[in-house]
Design a protein around this motif. Structure first.
Motif, short mmCIF file in Angstrom:
data_model
loop_
_atom_site.label_atom_id
_atom_site.label_comp_id
_atom_site.label_asym_id
_atom_site.label_seq_id
_atom_site.Cartn_x
_atom_site.Cartn_y
_atom_site.Cartn_z
N GLY A 125 0.80 -1.21 0.00
CA GLY A 125 0.00 0.00 0.00
C GLY A 125 0.83 1.25 0.00
O GLY A 125 2.03 1.23 -0.31
N GLU A 126 0.18 2.35 0.38
CA GLU A 126 0.83 3.65 0.39
C GLU A 126 0.63 4.32 1.74
O GLU A 126 -0.46 4.26 2.32
N VAL A 127 1.67 4.98 2.23
CA VAL A 127 1.62 5.76 3.46
C VAL A 127 1.83 7.22 3.06
O VAL A 127 2.81 7.55 2.40
N VAL A 128 0.89 8.06 3.47
CA VAL A 128 0.95 9.48 3.15
C VAL A 128 1.11 10.26 4.45
O VAL A 128 0.31 10.10 5.37
N VAL A 129 2.15 11.09 4.52
CA VAL A 129 2.44 11.88 5.71
C VAL A 129 2.27 13.36 5.38
O VAL A 129 2.77 13.84 4.35
N ASP A 130 1.58 14.08 6.25
CA ASP A 130 1.44 15.52 6.11
C ASP A 130 2.68 16.18 6.71
O ASP A 130 2.87 16.18 7.92
N LYS A 131 3.53 16.73 5.85
CA LYS A 131 4.79 17.30 6.31
C LYS A 131 4.59 18.53 7.20
O LYS A 131 5.33 18.74 8.15
N GLU A 132 3.55 19.32 6.92
CA GLU A 132 3.29 20.50 7.75
C GLU A 132 2.81 20.09 9.14
O GLU A 132 3.22 20.66 10.15
N LYS A 133 1.96 19.09 9.21
CA LYS A 133 1.47 18.57 10.49
C LYS A 133 2.62 17.94 11.27
O LYS A 133 2.71 18.10 12.49
N ALA A 134 3.50 17.23 10.57
CA ALA A 134 4.66 16.62 11.23
C ALA A 134 5.57 17.69 11.83
O ALA A 134 6.06 17.54 12.95
N GLU A 135 5.78 18.79 11.09
CA GLU A 135 6.59 19.90 11.60
C GLU A 135 5.97 20.50 12.86
O GLU A 135 6.65 20.76 13.85
N GLU A 136 4.66 20.70 12.82
CA GLU A 136 3.92 21.26 13.96
C GLU A 136 4.02 20.34 15.18
O GLU A 136 4.31 20.79 16.29
N GLN A 137 3.80 19.06 14.98
CA GLN A 137 3.84 18.10 16.08
C GLN A 137 5.26 17.96 16.66
O GLN A 137 5.43 17.87 17.87
N ALA A 138 6.24 17.96 15.80
CA ALA A 138 7.63 17.87 16.26
C ALA A 138 7.97 19.05 17.15
O ALA A 138 8.59 18.90 18.21
N LYS A 139 7.56 20.23 16.73
CA LYS A 139 7.83 21.44 17.51
C LYS A 139 7.13 21.37 18.87
O LYS A 139 7.71 21.72 19.89
N GLU A 140 5.88 20.90 18.87
CA GLU A 140 5.10 20.81 20.11
C GLU A 140 5.73 19.86 21.13
O GLU A 140 5.68 20.12 22.33
#
Length: 90
Positions: A49-64
């Motif tokens: 299958g395919e895994v799709v990651v939201d890069k903007e959401k990942a940046e936000e969560q990493a910062k948090e």
């Protein structure tokens, strides 16, 4: 020995919102989506299958939570792959 293939994509909030609404009937963005394919190709590779990651959401969560963006993206990819392998939140 079987060969497996998983496709990965990094998208922005707009694309993730579109995918989330189209395929999950959910409004807004989410951090990761997994799409099962589970088909064999002519050359014997099994497409999981395919895994799709939201890069903007990942940046936000990493910062948090105070971690590197690359680490958060890797965690989200692992999360998505586990879904492809049949592991779910329940």
């Amino acid at each position: 020995m079987s060969k497996f293939k998983i496709s990965f994509a990094l998208v922005d909030d707009n694309k993730m919102k579109e995918l989330n609404e189209k395929y999950r009937d959910q409004e807004g963005v989410t951090d990761v989506l997994s799409f099962e394919i589970k088909e064999a190709t002519e050359d014997g590779i099994f497409l999981l299958g395919e895994v799709v990651v939201d890069k903007e959401k990942a940046e936000e969560q990493a910062k948090e939570i105070g971690k590197e963006v690359e680490e958060e993206v890797a965690d989200l990819i692992r999360h998505g792959v586990l879904h492809l392998l049949g592991k779910h939140h329940d």
